[in-house]
Design a protein around this motif. Structure first.
Motif, PDB file in Angstrom:
ATOM      1  N   GLU A  93      -3.506 -10.713  10.108  1.00 25.56           N
ATOM      2  CA  GLU A  93      -2.227 -10.385  10.712  1.00 25.56           C
ATOM      3  C   GLU A  93      -2.421  -9.495  11.937  1.00 25.56           C
ATOM      4  O   GLU A  93      -3.435  -8.823  12.085  1.00 25.56           O
ATOM      5  CB  GLU A  93      -1.300  -9.724   9.691  1.00 25.56           C
ATOM      6  CG  GLU A  93      -1.877  -8.540   8.952  1.00 25.56           C
ATOM      7  CD  GLU A  93      -2.662  -8.900   7.712  1.00 25.56           C
ATOM      8  OE1 GLU A  93      -2.318  -8.432   6.625  1.00 25.56           O
ATOM      9  OE2 GLU A  93      -3.671  -9.619   7.855  1.00 25.56           O
ATOM     10  N   ALA A  94      -1.419  -9.504  12.825  1.00 24.49           N
ATOM     11  CA  ALA A  94      -1.510  -8.712  14.050  1.00 24.49           C
ATOM     12  C   ALA A  94      -1.197  -7.245  13.806  1.00 24.49           C
ATOM     13  O   ALA A  94      -1.638  -6.372  14.549  1.00 24.49           O
ATOM     14  CB  ALA A  94      -0.553  -9.263  15.103  1.00 24.49           C
ATOM     15  N   GLU A  95      -0.437  -6.964  12.737  1.00 20.70           N
ATOM     16  CA  GLU A  95       0.002  -5.594  12.493  1.00 20.70           C
ATOM     17  C   GLU A  95       0.198  -5.367  10.992  1.00 20.70           C
ATOM     18  O   GLU A  95       0.606  -6.265  10.267  1.00 20.70           O
ATOM     19  CB  GLU A  95       1.323  -5.337  13.225  1.00 20.70           C
ATOM     20  CG  GLU A  95       1.896  -3.955  13.048  1.00 20.70           C
ATOM     21  CD  GLU A  95       3.182  -3.770  13.831  1.00 20.70           C
ATOM     22  OE1 GLU A  95       3.123  -3.200  14.937  1.00 20.70           O
ATOM     23  OE2 GLU A  95       4.252  -4.205  13.341  1.00 20.70           O
ATOM     24  N   VAL A  96      -0.111  -4.162  10.556  1.00 21.78           N
ATOM     25  CA  VAL A  96       0.144  -3.745   9.174  1.00 21.78           C
ATOM     26  C   VAL A  96       1.060  -2.530   9.229  1.00 21.78           C
ATOM     27  O   VAL A  96       0.791  -1.562   9.947  1.00 21.78           O
ATOM     28  CB  VAL A  96      -1.156  -3.387   8.432  1.00 21.78           C
ATOM     29  CG1 VAL A  96      -0.850  -2.816   7.050  1.00 21.78           C
ATOM     30  CG2 VAL A  96      -2.062  -4.611   8.309  1.00 21.78           C
ATOM     31  N   ASP A 145       4.681  -3.343   4.715  1.00 21.43           N
ATOM     32  CA  ASP A 145       3.769  -4.242   4.008  1.00 21.43           C
ATOM     33  C   ASP A 145       3.162  -3.568   2.784  1.00 21.43           C
ATOM     34  O   ASP A 145       2.851  -4.226   1.789  1.00 21.43           O
ATOM     35  CB  ASP A 145       2.632  -4.677   4.938  1.00 21.43           C
ATOM     36  CG  ASP A 145       3.135  -5.389   6.175  1.00 21.43           C
ATOM     37  OD1 ASP A 145       3.889  -6.366   6.010  1.00 21.43           O
ATOM     38  OD2 ASP A 145       2.790  -4.975   7.294  1.00 21.43           O
ATOM     39  N   LEU A 146       3.016  -2.248   2.858  1.00 21.57           N
ATOM     40  CA  LEU A 146       2.297  -1.516   1.824  1.00 21.57           C
ATOM     41  C   LEU A 146       2.922  -0.137   1.694  1.00 21.57           C
ATOM     42  O   LEU A 146       3.280   0.485   2.701  1.00 21.57           O
ATOM     43  CB  LEU A 146       0.819  -1.403   2.215  1.00 21.57           C
ATOM     44  CG  LEU A 146      -0.231  -1.125   1.148  1.00 21.57           C
ATOM     45  CD1 LEU A 146      -0.218  -2.217   0.078  1.00 21.57           C
ATOM     46  CD2 LEU A 146      -1.616  -1.061   1.799  1.00 21.57           C
ATOM     47  N   ILE A 269       1.922   0.111  -3.793  1.00 22.38           N
ATOM     48  CA  ILE A 269       2.849  -1.005  -3.991  1.00 22.38           C
ATOM     49  C   ILE A 269       2.811  -1.947  -2.792  1.00 22.38           C
ATOM     50  O   ILE A 269       2.969  -1.516  -1.648  1.00 22.38           O
ATOM     51  CB  ILE A 269       4.293  -0.491  -4.185  1.00 22.38           C
ATOM     52  CG1 ILE A 269       4.333   0.608  -5.266  1.00 22.38           C
ATOM     53  CG2 ILE A 269       5.227  -1.634  -4.550  1.00 22.38           C
ATOM     54  CD1 ILE A 269       5.677   1.306  -5.372  1.00 22.38           C
ATOM     55  N   HIS A 270       2.598  -3.231  -3.065  1.00 15.98           N
ATOM     56  CA  HIS A 270       2.623  -4.261  -2.020  1.00 15.98           C
ATOM     57  C   HIS A 270       4.040  -4.781  -1.829  1.00 15.98           C
ATOM     58  O   HIS A 270       4.806  -4.907  -2.791  1.00 15.98           O
ATOM     59  CB  HIS A 270       1.729  -5.445  -2.410  1.00 15.98           C
ATOM     60  CG  HIS A 270       0.271  -5.212  -2.199  1.00 15.98           C
ATOM     61  ND1 HIS A 270      -0.367  -5.519  -1.018  1.00 15.98           N
ATOM     62  CD2 HIS A 270      -0.673  -4.701  -3.018  1.00 15.98           C
ATOM     63  CE1 HIS A 270      -1.653  -5.227  -1.126  1.00 15.98           C
ATOM     64  NE2 HIS A 270      -1.863  -4.721  -2.323  1.00 15.98           N
ATOM     65  N   GLN A 271       4.383  -5.131  -0.601  1.00 17.82           N
ATOM     66  CA  GLN A 271       5.623  -5.844  -0.349  1.00 17.82           C
ATOM     67  C   GLN A 271       5.588  -7.188  -1.075  1.00 17.82           C
ATOM     68  O   GLN A 271       6.535  -7.548  -1.767  1.00 17.82           O
ATOM     69  CB  GLN A 271       5.803  -6.075   1.158  1.00 17.82           C
ATOM     70  CG  GLN A 271       6.947  -6.979   1.544  1.00 17.82           C
ATOM     71  CD  GLN A 271       8.288  -6.411   1.148  1.00 17.82           C
ATOM     72  OE1 GLN A 271       8.958  -6.959   0.278  1.00 17.82           O
ATOM     73  NE2 GLN A 271       8.675  -5.308   1.751  1.00 17.82           N
ATOM     74  N   ARG A 281      -4.584  -6.387   2.646  1.00 19.62           N
ATOM     75  CA  ARG A 281      -5.381  -6.254   1.424  1.00 19.62           C
ATOM     76  C   ARG A 281      -6.519  -5.259   1.618  1.00 19.62           C
ATOM     77  O   ARG A 281      -6.852  -4.477   0.719  1.00 19.62           O
ATOM     78  CB  ARG A 281      -5.940  -7.616   1.012  1.00 19.62           C
ATOM     79  CG  ARG A 281      -4.878  -8.578   0.485  1.00 19.62           C
ATOM     80  CD  ARG A 281      -5.449  -9.966   0.231  1.00 19.62           C
ATOM     81  NE  ARG A 281      -4.455 -10.883  -0.292  1.00 19.62           N
ATOM     82  CZ  ARG A 281      -4.221 -11.077  -1.581  1.00 19.62           C
ATOM     83  NH1 ARG A 281      -4.941 -10.428  -2.487  1.00 19.62           N
ATOM     84  NH2 ARG A 281      -3.293 -11.932  -1.983  1.00 19.62           N
ATOM     85  N   ALA A 282      -7.112  -5.278   2.802  1.00 19.09           N
ATOM     86  CA  ALA A 282      -8.209  -4.344   3.083  1.00 19.09           C
ATOM     87  C   ALA A 282      -7.701  -2.902   3.086  1.00 19.09           C
ATOM     88  O   ALA A 282      -8.356  -1.999   2.552  1.00 19.09           O
ATOM     89  CB  ALA A 282      -8.861  -4.685   4.416  1.00 19.09           C
TER      90      ALA A 282
END
Length: 303
Positions: A93-96, A145-146, A269-271, A281-282
């Motif tokens: 992805e381009a952004e987290v 996202d996270l 917590i993940h979205q 994930r990383a």
């Protein structure tokens, strides 16, 4: 094999969402006759009436309401599956977007972010430092996202990450220390408590406030710490933020009969774990690793 197609379910939902065949047709760029045929075909295939006349309009039958609720779940799952496929097709992805409650150890967070930068130098990272419900609100709204938070998020599964210890502290010259005895709740209520404001835009929490006669509310833990160092009140602060202040005597723990030390479990917590890309994930993996690898946090974990 399913006799009803996803397209038919989408057209049924469109008719309901837009208040009729004509408006739905305009919204999804289909002819009214196409929608009408699709819905009638769906009823014929299922052997169930989903619409009934109401004046010049139609409304869902009870069976139609039930079927539409289940169909929406199916369509959401299909959309999620397509998003996963898109992530796999496009790679990282381009952004987290990461939301972290301010009580999470700053040294551990910095370690994780530095390691993330080394592995994903071209991925942008948005960090939101939140308080109490603020991060949960962003996650539920699909804006993160996270999340690292002390609160669970409805509809999302979290995993234990780390336990954060809070200590009630004040400046060595604070009047509470001059009482020279164990303190109780009545003692604290006569002095100013510094609390950190919930960053949620909706209904916030007053977690930790003791209904002291004087209360100052700030937006960041660092501001609260600065106020305590200036002998302007007392507060419960994360041990990871004040350990050096305690070791060199700049702050002293309040000698409370009970509750002088509190512990708060932090969750990761993940979205949506299935839709999470390799960078998200990383970052999650690095946050897990940070609470055991970061020297300052490891030292506290073994106290």
């Amino acid at each position: 094999m399913s006799r009803v197609t996803l397209a038919q379910w989408r057209m049924l939902a469109a008719v309901v969402d837009h208040g009729g065949f004509a408006r739905a047709a305009q919204a999804i760029h289909k002819s009214p006759s196409t929608l009408n045929h699709a819905v009638h075909k769906l009823e014929e295939q299922l052997g169930v009436k989903v619409f009934e006349p109401e004046g010049r309009q139609v409304r869902l039958t009870e069976a139609g309401q039930l079927l539409l609720r289940r169909a929406r779940q199916l369509l959401d799952e299909v959309d999620a599956l397509e998003d996963v496929a898109a992530q796999l097709r496009e790679g990282e992805e381009a952004e987290v977007v990461l939301c972290v409650d301010q009580i999470f150890p700053s040294s551990a967070l910095a370690w994780a972010m530095e390691a993330f930068s080394a592995s994903f130098p071209h991925v942008r990272l948005q960090l939101h430092e939140t308080v109490l419900n603020g991060g949960v609100e962003m996650l539920v709204a699909g804006q993160a996202d996270l999340l690292v938070s002390g609160f669970a998020a409805a509809g999302h599964l979290g995993e234990p990450l780390v336990m954060v210890r809070f200590i009630a502290v004040a400046h060595p010259d604070h009047p509470l220390h001059s009482l020279d005895r164990q303190l109780n709740l009545r003692d604290l209520k006569h002095y100013r408590q510094i609390v950190v404001r919930d960053s949620a835009q909706g209904k916030g929490r007053d977690a930790g406030w003791l209904e002291a006669e004087q209360r100052w509310t700030v937006s960041h833990i660092s501001t609260s710490l600065d106020m305590i160092e200036r002998n302007l009140g007392f507060a419960w602060l994360p041990e990871t933020r004040i350990r050096r202040h305690l070791d060199d005597g700049r702050l002293l723990p309040l000698p409370l009969e009970a509750g002088g030390v509190r512990e708060a479990p932090m969750l990761l917590i993940h979205q949506d774990l299935d839709r999470a890309g390799p960078a998200t994930r990383a970052m999650a993996s690095l946050l897990r690793e940070s609470v055991s690898t970061c020297p300052a946090q490891s030292q506290l974990n073994h106290r």
